[in-house]
Design a protein around this motif. Sequence first.
Motif, PDB file in Angstrom:
ATOM      1  N   ASP A  21       0.889  -1.461  -0.217  1.00 21.12           N
ATOM      2  CA  ASP A  21      -0.110  -0.042   0.100  1.00 21.12           C
ATOM      3  C   ASP A  21       0.817   1.297   0.104  1.00 21.12           C
ATOM      4  OD1 ASP A  21       1.018  -0.488   2.410  1.00 21.12           O
ATOM      5  OD2 ASP A  21      -0.949   0.272   3.679  1.00 21.12           O
ATOM      6  N   ARG A  22       2.137   1.057   0.041  1.00 17.54           N
ATOM      7  CA  ARG A  22       3.187   2.340   0.086  1.00 17.54           C
ATOM      8  C   ARG A  22       4.472   2.008  -0.483  1.00 17.54           C
ATOM      9  NH1 ARG A  22       3.524  -0.269   4.525  1.00 17.54           N
ATOM     10  NH2 ARG A  22       5.442  -0.168   5.453  1.00 17.54           N
ATOM     11  N   VAL A 277      -0.034   0.457   9.818  1.00 12.98           N
ATOM     12  CA  VAL A 277      -1.510   0.529   9.496  1.00 12.98           C
ATOM     13  C   VAL A 277      -2.268   1.599  10.268  1.00 12.98           C
ATOM     14  CG1 VAL A 277      -1.862  -2.247   9.319  1.00 12.98           C
ATOM     15  CG2 VAL A 277      -1.899  -1.089  11.486  1.00 12.98           C
ATOM     16  N   ASP A 278      -3.534   1.772  10.121  1.00 14.82           N
ATOM     17  CA  ASP A 278      -4.334   3.174  10.601  1.00 14.82           C
ATOM     18  C   ASP A 278      -4.301   3.189  12.094  1.00 14.82           C
ATOM     19  OD1 ASP A 278      -6.996   2.511  11.544  1.00 14.82           O
ATOM     20  OD2 ASP A 278      -6.860   1.580   9.598  1.00 14.82           O
ATOM     21  N   ARG A 279      -4.067   4.169  12.808  1.00 12.52           N
ATOM     22  CA  ARG A 279      -4.101   4.251  14.286  1.00 12.52           C
ATOM     23  C   ARG A 279      -5.203   3.626  14.905  1.00 12.52           C
ATOM     24  NH1 ARG A 279      -2.657   9.186  17.576  1.00 12.52           N
ATOM     25  NH2 ARG A 279      -2.574  10.057  15.361  1.00 12.52           N
ATOM     26  N   ASN A 280      -6.743   3.631  14.380  1.00 15.26           N
ATOM     27  CA  ASN A 280      -7.610   2.850  15.164  1.00 15.26           C
ATOM     28  C   ASN A 280      -7.368   1.483  15.191  1.00 15.26           C
ATOM     29  OD1 ASN A 280      -8.994   5.070  15.579  1.00 15.26           O
ATOM     30  ND2 ASN A 280     -10.398   5.259  13.870  1.00 15.26           N
ATOM     31  N   ARG A 281      -6.861   0.976  13.973  1.00 15.31           N
ATOM     32  CA  ARG A 281      -6.628  -0.648  13.773  1.00 15.31           C
ATOM     33  C   ARG A 281      -5.554  -0.998  14.894  1.00 15.31           C
ATOM     34  NH1 ARG A 281      -4.173  -4.021   8.751  1.00 15.31           N
ATOM     35  NH2 ARG A 281      -4.252  -5.837   9.770  1.00 15.31           N
ATOM     36  N   ALA A 315       2.927  10.461  13.712  1.00 11.35           N
ATOM     37  CA  ALA A 315       1.734   9.526  13.819  1.00 11.35           C
ATOM     38  C   ALA A 315       1.997   8.059  13.977  1.00 11.35           C
ATOM     39  CB  ALA A 315       0.878   9.683  12.767  1.00 11.35           C
ATOM     40  N   GLU A 317       1.036   5.472  12.649  1.00 12.48           N
ATOM     41  CA  GLU A 317       1.284   4.607  11.446  1.00 12.48           C
ATOM     42  C   GLU A 317       2.428   5.147  10.624  1.00 12.48           C
ATOM     43  OE1 GLU A 317      -1.282   6.449  12.324  1.00 12.48           O
ATOM     44  OE2 GLU A 317      -2.098   7.598  10.852  1.00 12.48           O
TER      45      GLU A 317
END
Length: 334
Positions: A21-22, A277-281, A315, A317
């Motif tokens: 993804d990046r 991965v995103d912060r919430n996950r 952040a 992530e």
Amino acid sequence: MRLPRWLVAPPPSVGLEIAEDRVTAVAVSRTDTSTTITAHAVVPLADGLVRPALATPNIEDRDTVARAVGEALAASGRPRRVALVVPDAATKVSLLRLEQVPSRSEDFDQLVRWQMKKTAPFPIEEAQVSVTRGVSLAEGGAEFVVTLIRRDIVSEYEAVCRQAGAHAGIVDMATFNLVNLVLLTERSIAAPSADGPPEQPLAPASAVVGLRDWMLVNMSPSSTSIAIVRGADLIFFRNRPIERGDDLADHVHQSRMYYEDRLGGEGLARVFLTGAVDRNRLVSALRDVESRLERRIEPLDVRKAAALPDRIMVAPELVGALAAPVGLVLREAA
């Protein structure tokens, strides 16, 4: 023969990770007293451009991925050489036990390839094989960490680097270099192995002290890797794709039970969790795994190994995205 340092090319100072993804590039500066991340860039990739797999092409659109690599490297000083990190899901990791280890390197290589041929998901003749000595067995012999990746898949990742103007002088998988990061920053965990080879995919054991078992959980968008390490020696590795209804805490718990029941584990001293991965996950995973294991789970923080300038706010992530390429650069410089 060991060449004098002025005849040996210095290790790359820029780590590059091509993930599904990046693309992440990190420039690292080292002195005798400090290690600093001097520049970094994360360039998102559209879904489907990179599809990590063992036996099928990984890069769908080389031109687009190469442009992303070039953009990331442009923000990191346009290096000519990089240390390249590829996804775990593009590799197969096995732990091979040998009761007797051939003394001749040619015989050893043939034996490893013959053993791996039984389980490799592609012809062993097409594989690039990396072998590292692990724990010594009580009855003699040793366990070896064997990593396979198809040569044409390595070539795909190297080709987009070349297209962007950089040579991938070193190629390694993501989770091994997160392990490197732990070994280089958490000095209470591991101890030197008396009979390890001079070159290791994991960090030099001489960098750390103590001898305990610990676990690392690495989350990616489509798979999760779990590694258990005894001191500086890998004793368990599993990468599995994420499927609908999967419960990360269950997978971690099952891995711990296997470690205790089948590997004679006497308890994990530390458990680390990381992932770009995103912060919430990430927060949800930390909470769920802590609840299931009934213990504290520690997020892996790259800033323990390499400082970021004070002005940069990071952040969670981004901390995860920087970790593996920094781990590979520092391993080569150690």
